[in-house]
Every structure is written in structure tokens, then in C-alpha cells.
Design an enzyme around this catalytic site. Structure first.
Site, PDB file in Angstrom:
ATOM      1  N   ASP A 234       0.752  -1.041   0.019  1.00 17.24           N
ATOM      2  CA  ASP A 234      -0.011   0.149   0.093  1.00 17.24           C
ATOM      3  C   ASP A 234       0.745   1.261   0.093  1.00 17.24           C
ATOM      4  O   ASP A 234       2.112   1.056  -0.402  1.00 17.24           O
ATOM      5  CB  ASP A 234      -0.874   0.028   1.247  1.00 17.24           C
ATOM      6  CG  ASP A 234      -2.313   0.787   0.936  1.00 17.24           C
ATOM      7  OD1 ASP A 234      -2.468   2.001   0.712  1.00 17.24           O
ATOM      8  OD2 ASP A 234      -3.254   0.073   0.737  1.00 17.24           O
ATOM      9  N   HIS A 257       2.106   2.043  -2.966  1.00 18.03           N
ATOM     10  CA  HIS A 257       1.141   3.020  -3.816  1.00 18.03           C
ATOM     11  C   HIS A 257       1.482   4.402  -3.617  1.00 18.03           C
ATOM     12  O   HIS A 257       0.578   5.478  -3.932  1.00 18.03           O
ATOM     13  CB  HIS A 257      -0.183   2.794  -2.987  1.00 18.03           C
ATOM     14  CG  HIS A 257      -0.958   1.593  -3.311  1.00 18.03           C
ATOM     15  ND1 HIS A 257      -2.155   1.277  -2.782  1.00 18.03           N
ATOM     16  CD2 HIS A 257      -0.401   0.472  -3.908  1.00 18.03           C
ATOM     17  CE1 HIS A 257      -2.634   0.195  -3.235  1.00 18.03           C
ATOM     18  NE2 HIS A 257      -1.702  -0.524  -3.775  1.00 18.03           N
TER      19      HIS A 257
END
Length: 408
Positions: A234, A257
């Protein structure tokens, strides 16, 4: 996508105050004169990676924290299995307590033990605390399949997976030379804290592991992140409401991310995010690059005075993105406009390659258009498909060369 956890009853950003680590050389860990050492082995910890050593760790911590002279807790080489623990303060020593880890600490894998949604919590330390060295293995592999997507499921029953290390209500904290492996949730979670330094950290989890943000920050100020390697499933670094004065330098991000601010506008009465600087860092293969995200049709919020500068990218998706249509179809969102104000954002010297059709994607709120968006010396070349710029409800200021071409 990350599930941005917040302490929704906490509405006050921690004030930094005097920085007790300011001007100190933190690169080397040195014993202070007369500093007493409490070794977990003296409290019957078992370094076999199988026997539960939770009580030994808690007994060692209790003696360390209650010491009237300067003290530290030592975890020597070996593997130590422990359940969730509170390292609660305030402590009685005259200066910041040190926890030095030379071995590996393993998280228990019994879900019923994680009633507080964290693994290791360091809380209420007004004099400071230092975590130095070692490996923290969250053993999250069996937990990831049970992850709940609380972005879409906002019911109280939706709970995120446990963070590995949380600082809550800490002033003058140091996290240094730590490797975090396979966290169940966030690797490092900083909340309600001030004057925190995160140096030479490694956060490693598979790119498909859900919500394993490398560093997650809320309601905190004067945070310094440097020389870290963040390879997660993430956000490499995520910052939500109540964050002020964060400097991120020389960080290697990817997979993951990217560097993310938001999502904003998720809660009522959000405290603004401001004074964020991401500098001299690199990104490889991330699914987002430099991102600000805000919900449409939710609550007011604000992000301002944010700088992204001297960033190199390799095969990055969505390299530069302001998304005020979060979780809504891009450029076709029919929900009410976002109430989040985004102002004075600068992207400077951003170079590399992208796999996205929009290397620069600025989708702001129709009700509160973005103001003071600056792009200087942007060079993002396509790898697979042609790339362009898209701007909705903002008129960026351009200086220096631009690729892709500026919005018309």
C-alpha cells in the site's frame, strides 16, 4: 488502496514544542553515563521463536520504565515470539528510554489476541522513547486474506488489521535501523505525537498485501523521515488529517502506492494537513506517485503548502495526481463535489517514466477549485502508451520544461 485509520475522537493536533533531539548526532547509539541495562534474557525470555516471551518482555519493560536512573531495555540476538503489548509511560528515568533490539521479534498469529488492533503500542511518553535496531516480523500472511476494505464498508464492525509498531502520544521519539517484515497492517503508525524521527527503516511486504502502509501518520507534527526503504502493498507513506510539518527525504519507495496525502474529507471536523515536504526520493513500479486524494460528497477538509521536489520515477502509474473524485469514476463522477480545499501545492523537478495515459492528472473540486498549483521542470516519459496532462477546476502555474505538455 489504503484504509486510512484515524482516532476519530481525537481532534487536536499535537504541538511540537522544543525538539529534544535537535542538534544531536543520532547515527550512533551510545550508552549514557551510568545507564542501566535490563536484558529480557534476565527475565526468562526464550530466543527460540516458538516459546511465548510476552511476560518476560513486559517484566523487563516494567523495570526499565520504573528505573529512577537512566535505563534501557535490551533484546539480544535470537528470535522471540510475543503477543500484543503496551509499552506504557510516562517513565521515571530522567531522559528518553531506549529499547535496543539485536534479534528478531515475532508477532503471534492468534487473531483473538488483537483486541486493540495493534501489536506493539508505545504510548504516553512525554520525555521521549527510542527504538533502535532489530527485525520486527508481523507474520501477517495468514491475516491478509481476512482483510476488510473499510474504505467502502464504513460500518463500525469493519476493523483494520493490526499495525506492527504504533507511537501514540509520544513526544521526541526515534525509530532507527529497524526492519519491519510482513506487517499485518501498517508497519509504523504515528498518531497524536510530535518531534518524531524515523531513520534508516526498512518496511517490506509483498505488493499484493492489503493496507500494509510503510509509515502512516495522523494528528502529529514535526515528523522527520529519512533514508528509508519502503516496499509494501500500500502507501509507502500516508498522511491524513491533523498532520503538520513533515519532511521526507532520501526515501526509496516501491513497490507500493506511493506518497499519499489523504484521503481527506472522510470525517467531520477534520484538522487541515499542511507544511509537507517530500524531497530527493525515488519511486519504482508504484501504482501511484505523488498523490493528494479527497472524497466527493463528504465533509470539509484542507491540504495546503505541500512540496514534492527532486523525485525520480521508474515505470510509475499516476505519477502526479490530485484526485478529488476519490472512489468515483475519474472525470465522470456524478456525486456532489468535494468540500476539501487544496491550495499551494508545488511539484518541482519530477523526472522519469510512466505507464499511465495521464502523467499529470489534476482533478479538483468544482465547488472549491485548487489554487496555487505549480509545476516546474516536469519530465515524465511514457513507456507503453502516449501520456498527457489533465486538469479539472484548476489553472496550474508552469515554469521550466514540461513533458507531458501543460493543460490548455
Amino acid at each position: 488502496m489504503a484504509y486510512e485509520y484515524d482516532l476519530v475522537d481525537a481532534r487536536v493536533r499535537q504541538k511540537a514544542g522544543p525538539d529534544l533531539f535537535g542538534g544531536q548526532n543520532l547515527a550512533k547509539d551510545k550508552l549514557l553515563p551510568g545507564e542501566k541495562i535490563f536484558n529480557v534474557m534476565d527475565f526468562e525470555a526464550t530466543p527460540d521463536g516458538v516459546t511465548d516471551s510476552t511476560q518476560a518482555f513486559m517484566d523487563a519493560w516494567r523495570e526499565t520504565c520504573n528505573s529512577l536512573v537512566q535505563a534501557r531495555m535490551l533484546v539480544p540476538p535470537g528470535k522471540y515470539l510475543v503477543s500484543p503489548m503496551f509499552f506504557a509511560g510516562p517513565c521515571k528515568s530522567p531522559r528518553a528510554i531506549t529499547i535496543k533490539v539485536e534479534g528478531t521479534i515475532l508477532a503471534s498469529v492468534d487473531p483473538s489476541e488483537y483486541v486493540n488492533t495493534e501489536w506493539l503500542i508505545f504510548e504516553d511518553h512525554p520525555k521521549g522513547i527510542k527504538l533502535i535496531g532489530g527485525t520486527y516480523d508481523g507474520q501477517g500472511q495468514e491475516f491478509w486474506a481476512a482483510n476488510m476494505n473499510c474504505e467502502k464498508n464504513t460500518s463500525p464492525q469493519c476493523t483494520r488489521l493490526p499495525s506492527s509498531i504504533q507511537f501514540n502520544n509520544v513526544k521526541d521519539g526515534l525509530l532507527q535501523n529497524i526492519t519491519s517484515l510482513n506487517a499485518k497492517g501498517f508497519h509504523f503508525f504515528i498518531t497524536n505525537s510530535a518531534n518524531i524521527r524515523l531513520r534508516r527503516l526498512r518496511a517490506i511486504a509483498p505488493d499484493e498485501s492489503p493496507n500494509t502502509d510503510g509509515i502512516h501518520i495522523s494528528h502529529s507534527s514535526h515528523i522527520r523521515i529519512s533514508k528509508c526503504v519502503l516496499q509494501t502493498g500500500d502507501d509507502c507513506v500516508s498522511m491524513i488529517q491533523g498532520v503538520d510539518d513533515v519532511a521526507i527525504t532520501r526515501v526509496k519507495c516501491g513497490p507500493g502506492h506511493g506518497f499519499s496525502i489523504g484521503s481527506l474529507g472522510k470525517y467531520e471536523n477534520e484538522i487541515p494537513v499542511r507544511n509537507i515536504r517530500v524531497l530527493n526520493s525515488s519511486m519504482v513500479g508504484t501504482t501511484n506517485g505523488l498523490r493528494i486524494k479527497a472524497w466527493p460528497d463528504r465533509y470539509p477538509g484542507e491540504a495546503s503548502d505541500i512540496t514534492f521536489s527532486d523525485i525520480t520515477m521508474e515505470n510509475v502509474k499516476n505519477p502526479i495526481i490530485i484526485d478529488e473524485e476519490y472512489e468515483c469514476e475519474p472525470a465522470k463522477c456524478t456525486k456532489k463535489p468535494s468540500l476539501v480545499k487544496v491550495n499551494r501545492i508545488k511539484f518541482s523537478n519530477i523526472k522519469g517514466t510512466t505507464i499511465s495515459p495521464f502523467a499529470v492528472d489534476l482533478r479538483c473540486s468544482k465547488q472549491f477549485p485548487c489554487n496555487g498549483i505549480q509545476l516546474s521542470n516536469i519530465d515524465l516519459r511514457p513507456v507503453k502508451v502516449p501520456t498527457a496532462s489533465r486538469c479539472l477546476f484548476t489553472k496550474p502555474i508552469y515554469t521550466g520544461p514540461q513533458f507531458p505538455l501543460p493543460c490548455k
